[in-house]
Design a protein around this motif. Structure first.
Motif, PDB file in Angstrom:
ATOM      1  N   LEU A 193      -5.389   1.778   3.776  1.00  0.00           N
ATOM      2  CA  LEU A 193      -6.025   1.514   2.418  1.00  0.00           C
ATOM      3  C   LEU A 193      -4.953   1.571   1.438  1.00  0.00           C
ATOM      4  CD1 LEU A 193      -9.035   0.609   1.669  1.00  0.00           C
ATOM      5  CD2 LEU A 193      -9.004   2.980   0.765  1.00  0.00           C
ATOM      6  N   GLN A 194      -4.930   0.591   0.655  1.00  0.00           N
ATOM      7  CA  GLN A 194      -4.084   0.506  -0.542  1.00  0.00           C
ATOM      8  C   GLN A 194      -4.606   0.325  -1.917  1.00  0.00           C
ATOM      9  OE1 GLN A 194      -0.756  -1.819  -0.134  1.00  0.00           O
ATOM     10  NE2 GLN A 194       0.519  -0.252   1.170  1.00  0.00           N
ATOM     11  N   ILE A 195      -4.576   1.144  -2.897  1.00  0.00           N
ATOM     12  CA  ILE A 195      -5.090   1.000  -4.267  1.00  0.00           C
ATOM     13  C   ILE A 195      -3.858   0.417  -5.097  1.00  0.00           C
ATOM     14  CG2 ILE A 195      -5.853   1.889  -6.201  1.00  0.00           C
ATOM     15  CD1 ILE A 195      -7.281   4.113  -4.605  1.00  0.00           C
ATOM     16  N   LEU A 196      -4.185  -0.679  -5.676  1.00  0.00           N
ATOM     17  CA  LEU A 196      -2.891  -1.657  -6.517  1.00  0.00           C
ATOM     18  C   LEU A 196      -3.394  -1.965  -7.814  1.00  0.00           C
ATOM     19  CD1 LEU A 196      -3.348  -2.995  -3.455  1.00  0.00           C
ATOM     20  CD2 LEU A 196      -0.960  -3.558  -3.621  1.00  0.00           C
ATOM     21  N   ASP A 197      -2.699  -2.264  -8.676  1.00  0.00           N
ATOM     22  CA  ASP A 197      -3.061  -2.712  -9.934  1.00  0.00           C
ATOM     23  C   ASP A 197      -2.822  -4.231  -9.886  1.00  0.00           C
ATOM     24  OD1 ASP A 197      -0.212  -3.409 -10.215  1.00  0.00           O
ATOM     25  OD2 ASP A 197       0.347  -1.896 -11.569  1.00  0.00           O
ATOM     26  N   ILE A 198      -3.333  -4.771 -10.852  1.00  0.00           N
ATOM     27  CA  ILE A 198      -3.485  -6.372 -10.754  1.00  0.00           C
ATOM     28  C   ILE A 198      -2.142  -6.986 -10.411  1.00  0.00           C
ATOM     29  CG2 ILE A 198      -4.062  -8.593 -11.983  1.00  0.00           C
ATOM     30  CD1 ILE A 198      -6.617  -6.954 -10.869  1.00  0.00           C
ATOM     31  N   ASN A 199      -0.974  -6.533 -10.885  1.00  0.00           N
ATOM     32  CA  ASN A 199       0.332  -7.135 -10.442  1.00  0.00           C
ATOM     33  C   ASN A 199       1.002  -6.636  -9.410  1.00  0.00           C
ATOM     34  OD1 ASN A 199       0.423  -8.137 -13.240  1.00  0.00           O
ATOM     35  ND2 ASN A 199       0.873  -6.092 -13.934  1.00  0.00           N
ATOM     36  N   GLY A 200       0.206  -5.934  -8.653  1.00  0.00           N
ATOM     37  CA  GLY A 200       0.534  -5.671  -6.991  1.00  0.00           C
ATOM     38  C   GLY A 200       1.247  -4.249  -6.971  1.00  0.00           C
ATOM     39  N   THR A 201       1.274  -3.439  -7.987  1.00  0.00           N
ATOM     40  CA  THR A 201       2.033  -2.235  -7.926  1.00  0.00           C
ATOM     41  C   THR A 201       1.218  -1.508  -7.232  1.00  0.00           C
ATOM     42  OG1 THR A 201       3.120  -2.241  -9.960  1.00  0.00           O
ATOM     43  CG2 THR A 201       3.236  -0.042  -9.127  1.00  0.00           C
ATOM     44  N   ILE A 202       1.782  -0.483  -6.122  1.00  0.00           N
ATOM     45  CA  ILE A 202       1.051   0.240  -5.253  1.00  0.00           C
ATOM     46  C   ILE A 202       0.968   1.565  -5.952  1.00  0.00           C
ATOM     47  CG2 ILE A 202       0.964   1.398  -2.721  1.00  0.00           C
ATOM     48  CD1 ILE A 202       2.453  -0.752  -1.888  1.00  0.00           C
ATOM     49  N   LEU A 203      -0.570   1.936  -6.212  1.00  0.00           N
ATOM     50  CA  LEU A 203      -0.555   3.185  -6.714  1.00  0.00           C
ATOM     51  C   LEU A 203      -1.015   4.422  -5.903  1.00  0.00           C
ATOM     52  CD1 LEU A 203      -3.094   1.682  -9.499  1.00  0.00           C
ATOM     53  CD2 LEU A 203      -0.845   2.034  -9.850  1.00  0.00           C
ATOM     54  N   THR A 204      -1.713   3.929  -4.713  1.00  0.00           N
ATOM     55  CA  THR A 204      -2.215   5.167  -3.542  1.00  0.00           C
ATOM     56  C   THR A 204      -2.292   4.464  -2.409  1.00  0.00           C
ATOM     57  OG1 THR A 204      -3.342   6.139  -5.195  1.00  0.00           O
ATOM     58  CG2 THR A 204      -4.002   6.657  -2.866  1.00  0.00           C
ATOM     59  N   THR A 205      -1.719   4.934  -1.295  1.00  0.00           N
ATOM     60  CA  THR A 205      -1.649   4.455   0.240  1.00  0.00           C
ATOM     61  C   THR A 205      -2.459   5.643   0.955  1.00  0.00           C
ATOM     62  OG1 THR A 205       0.137   3.000  -0.090  1.00  0.00           O
ATOM     63  CG2 THR A 205      -0.621   3.510   1.952  1.00  0.00           C
ATOM     64  N   VAL A 206      -3.600   5.040   1.861  1.00  0.00           N
ATOM     65  CA  VAL A 206      -4.115   6.117   2.647  1.00  0.00           C
ATOM     66  C   VAL A 206      -4.033   5.711   4.002  1.00  0.00           C
ATOM     67  CG1 VAL A 206      -6.351   7.101   3.177  1.00  0.00           C
ATOM     68  CG2 VAL A 206      -5.821   6.691   0.671  1.00  0.00           C
ATOM     69  N   THR A 207      -3.277   6.252   4.750  1.00  0.00           N
ATOM     70  CA  THR A 207      -3.240   5.784   6.272  1.00  0.00           C
ATOM     71  C   THR A 207      -4.367   5.930   7.113  1.00  0.00           C
ATOM     72  OG1 THR A 207      -2.088   7.828   6.842  1.00  0.00           O
ATOM     73  CG2 THR A 207      -0.740   5.896   6.259  1.00  0.00           C
ATOM     74  N   GLY A 208      -4.601   5.166   8.324  1.00  0.00           N
ATOM     75  CA  GLY A 208      -5.743   5.219   9.120  1.00  0.00           C
ATOM     76  C   GLY A 208      -5.812   6.560   9.844  1.00  0.00           C
ATOM     77  N   GLY A 209      -5.487   6.529  11.299  1.00  0.00           N
ATOM     78  CA  GLY A 209      -5.628   7.548  12.119  1.00  0.00           C
ATOM     79  C   GLY A 209      -6.807   8.207  12.298  1.00  0.00           C
ATOM     80  N   ASP A 210      -7.029   9.540  11.759  1.00  0.00           N
ATOM     81  CA  ASP A 210      -8.273  10.207  11.792  1.00  0.00           C
ATOM     82  C   ASP A 210      -9.073   9.937  10.663  1.00  0.00           C
ATOM     83  OD1 ASP A 210      -6.717  11.346  10.131  1.00  0.00           O
ATOM     84  OD2 ASP A 210      -7.026  13.664  10.563  1.00  0.00           O
ATOM     85  N   ILE A 211      -8.747   9.216   9.955  1.00  0.00           N
ATOM     86  CA  ILE A 211      -9.861   8.759   8.614  1.00  0.00           C
ATOM     87  C   ILE A 211     -10.609   7.800   8.788  1.00  0.00           C
ATOM     88  CG2 ILE A 211      -9.770   7.980   6.224  1.00  0.00           C
ATOM     89  CD1 ILE A 211      -7.120   9.754   5.757  1.00  0.00           C
ATOM     90  N   PHE A 212      -9.924   6.499   9.398  1.00  0.00           N
ATOM     91  CA  PHE A 212     -10.718   5.223   9.737  1.00  0.00           C
ATOM     92  C   PHE A 212      -9.806   4.480  10.637  1.00  0.00           C
ATOM     93  CE2 PHE A 212      -7.634   3.694   6.578  1.00  0.00           C
ATOM     94  CZ  PHE A 212      -8.230   4.262   5.563  1.00  0.00           C
ATOM     95  N   SER A 213     -10.546   3.727  11.513  1.00  0.00           N
ATOM     96  CA  SER A 213      -9.913   2.588  12.298  1.00  0.00           C
ATOM     97  C   SER A 213     -10.424   1.247  12.306  1.00  0.00           C
ATOM     98  CB  SER A 213      -9.907   3.268  13.726  1.00  0.00           C
ATOM     99  OG  SER A 213      -9.544   2.436  14.665  1.00  0.00           O
ATOM    100  N   SER A 214      -9.723   0.296  12.282  1.00  0.00           N
ATOM    101  CA  SER A 214      -9.784  -1.017  11.755  1.00  0.00           C
ATOM    102  C   SER A 214     -10.809  -1.212  10.363  1.00  0.00           C
ATOM    103  CB  SER A 214     -10.684  -1.638  13.056  1.00  0.00           C
ATOM    104  OG  SER A 214     -10.448  -2.800  13.495  1.00  0.00           O
TER     105      SER A 214
END
Length: 581
Positions: free
Chosen positions: A445-466
């Motif tokens: 999961l990624q949180i970006l600004d409107i210009n596409g700059t990545i602000l936060t990234t959350v990887t899957g694994g034990d948090i969520f799948s698909s």
């Protein structure tokens, strides 16, 4: 001069030169991390001698600016026992999870958080938080109520794990035993039939064995979870018991705080581990098969009887609603070559914007005239759509790993710029100028600004799948996990706050104006589940909806719009409309 009865440690900040009376006092903070420098002053609260640099900085730092400082002429000329804490520096050795090079030394009362000096400086200033130096407050946890409560809570979870594991063993054994009887009945029934039943018998056996295998896998999962939780909590419990002395107060304090978080996490894990709905089975022969063998397609039926103990009623109830079906809207147009597959929806009142994945189209639906007023064709399949502003949309294009921006002007849809992302993007939601995008490959999961700059990234694994579906409000991000069958709530820093399980096939999710979550549970007899915004509870709102897929809420009219995914024209080419009041 040496302190009577006190053995000097190698890190004391004084040096004896010649006789016992020739004493040079040194800066104690610098002794730990850098070169020895002569003492220029003394802090009464910290009970430390300071060099000129540390003396100046002590006046400026948020945590020490109000301390009483003595200059060189007034500072103590001897090292008192009260100014030395030989056990404290050694005990403050737990690294900060955010700043690994810094040690945890402080505790924020407001946020109940363990902090390093960088955390204090950047996020927990004296104007906003009450921050304490751990050695100053750690003594109060010795034999405290908190100490006893933490150990008691650990013991409770350990007991719950043991009970859950025992209960699961019993019901799995009973279920497996019933399935053994089912197999015996199948054999008995099979003997009365001729060889034409061979294939049907094998199918029934495979079905029973598949359930047994699933039961055994579920049991293994529960046992593994409970064993892991028990082992971890016993280790922490033993550590806490061992550290329950004044000498280890600092470590005990930190272990207790870590244990509090462990208890919260493990309570959730234990609850989720026992969420399997295990059933007992009986075999019911098909009596008409002997005379109507050529027309029948099954050997019999497995009759389910759930062995799962009912859960206690939730603490928070989702309010009841009056349901009124408002008909349906046809969204198939003359441009479409295939049955519609509506995978995304968003509202731009009075228009409903939908993505038709199979027909490579984004469509504008007028909810007043209940017709498609414009259709934008794409050169690839769109997935989900969100409104960015009142005149702009964003659509995910998984195959091209792009986000397509679309303008809405004069009731027309027009392509604008595209934004390249680093993966197969599916879910998308926009809030306060930020885009939340979910990816399937890789799962993140990624949180970006409107210009596409990545602000936060959350990887899957034990948090969520698909994590194919997301929705947001100003406080939280909600992710629908198809494989883990959960709805996960995160804050805007990407930290998991809570989750809701018990779903079988969660797909699209949307939020109502009061924060209630609507989720389409595609596999669960086509049910839409309604949940509280904190994911604490849920209930069925609508049933038998022919595999609901995408869903959208209109706060102005209190209407719920949803699509179906049955691969049949009579269902998939229409949007269903339901009013909830």
């Amino acid at each position: 001069m040496a302190v009577p009865g006190k053995k000097m440690e190698k890190h004391f900040s004084l040096l004896t030169i010649g006789s016992e009376e020739d004493i040079v006092l040194y800066c104690q903070p610098c002794d730990h991390d850098g070169p020895r420098l002569p003492a220029h002053g003394y802090c009464v609260e910290c009970k430390e001698h300071l060099c000129e640099t540390c003396f100046t900085l002590h006046k400026r730092h948020t945590l020490s600016r109000h301390h009483t400082l003595l200059d060189k002429s007034r500072m103590p000329q001897t090292m008192s026992s009260a100014s030395v804490h030989p056990s404290q520096p050694d005990s403050l050795t737990k690294p900060c999870p955010k700043h690994m090079k810094e040690m945890i030394k402080f505790y924020c009362q407001n946020h109940e958080a363990l902090l390093c000096s960088v955390c204090v400086t950047l996020e927990h200033t004296s104007t906003s938080c009450k921050v304490n130096y751990i050695p100053d407050i750690s003594g109060q946890v010795i034999n405290s109520k908190e100490h006893r409560d933490i150990l008691k809570a650990m013991d409770t979870i350990i007991e719950q794990c043991c009970n859950k594991s025992k209960d699961m063993k019993k019901i799995i054994a009973k279920s497996n035993s019933s399935l053994t009887n089912v197999l015996a009945d199948i054999k008995k029934f099979r003997k009365e039939l001729n060889q034409r039943l061979d294939e049907l018998e094998r199918q029934a056996e495979d079905a029973a064995k598949a359930i047994q295998q699933e039961n055994n896998e579920n049991l293994k999962t529960v046992e593994t979870t409970c064993n892991d939780v028990t082992k971890s909590l016993k280790t922490s419990s033993d550590t806490i018991k061992h550290l329950n002395t004044p000498k280890h107060a600092d470590k005990l304090f930190m272990e207790l705080k870590f244990a509090e978080q462990m208890i919260k996490d493990y309570e959730k894990r234990v609850h989720q581990s026992a969420a399997y709905d295990v059933k007992e089975y009986n075999f019911m022969p098909n009596k008409s098969i002997s005379t109507l063998l050529d027309k029948e397609r099954s050997l019999g039926t497995f009759i389910e009887k759930s062995l799962k103990q009912p859960s206690p009623p939730p603490a928070v109830e989702v309010k009841s609603r009056q349901i009124s079906h408002q008909g349906k809207i046809c969204v198939k147009t003359s441009k479409d070559k295939h049955t519609c597959f509506i995978t995304g929806m968003t509202l731009l009142t009075p228009y409903l914007i939908i993505t038709d994945q199979i027909n490579n189209a984004v469509k504008m639906v007028d909810t007043l005239s209940q017709s498609v007023t414009d259709q934008l064709q794409l050169d690839t399949q769109p997935s989900k759509v969100t409104s960015v502003t009142s005149t702009e949309l964003a659509v995910t294009l998984p195959e091209k790993q792009n986000i397509q921006f679309i303008s809405v002007s004069s009731n027309k849809l027009k392509k604008k710029q595209t934004l390249k992302v680093d993966g197969q993007c599916y879910g998308i939601s926009c809030c306060n100028g930020k885009l939340v995008v979910s990816f399937k490959m890789p799962e993140k999961l990624q949180i970006l600004d409107i210009n596409g700059t990545i602000l936060t990234t959350v990887t899957g694994g034990d948090i969520f799948s698909s994590p194919l579906y997301v929705t947001t409000n100003t406080n939280f991000v909600y992710v629908s996990g198809w494989n883990m069958k959960t709805i996960t709530r995160l804050n805007w820093q990407g930290e998991v706050i809570s989750s809701y399980g018990g779903l079988t096939g969660p797909v699209y999710i949307t939020l109502s104006d009061d924060g209630t979550i609507f989720v389409c549970d595609k596999k669960r007899n086509a049910i839409i589940e309604e949940m509280a915004g904190d994911c604490s509870t849920g209930k069925v709102v609508l049933m038998n909806l022919n595999a609901p897929y995408a869903v959208c809420w209109c706060a102005e009219t209190s209407k719920l719009y949803f699509s179906c995914n049955t691969w049949e024209d009579k269902h998939d080419n229409f949007l269903q409309v339901v009013k909830l009041s």
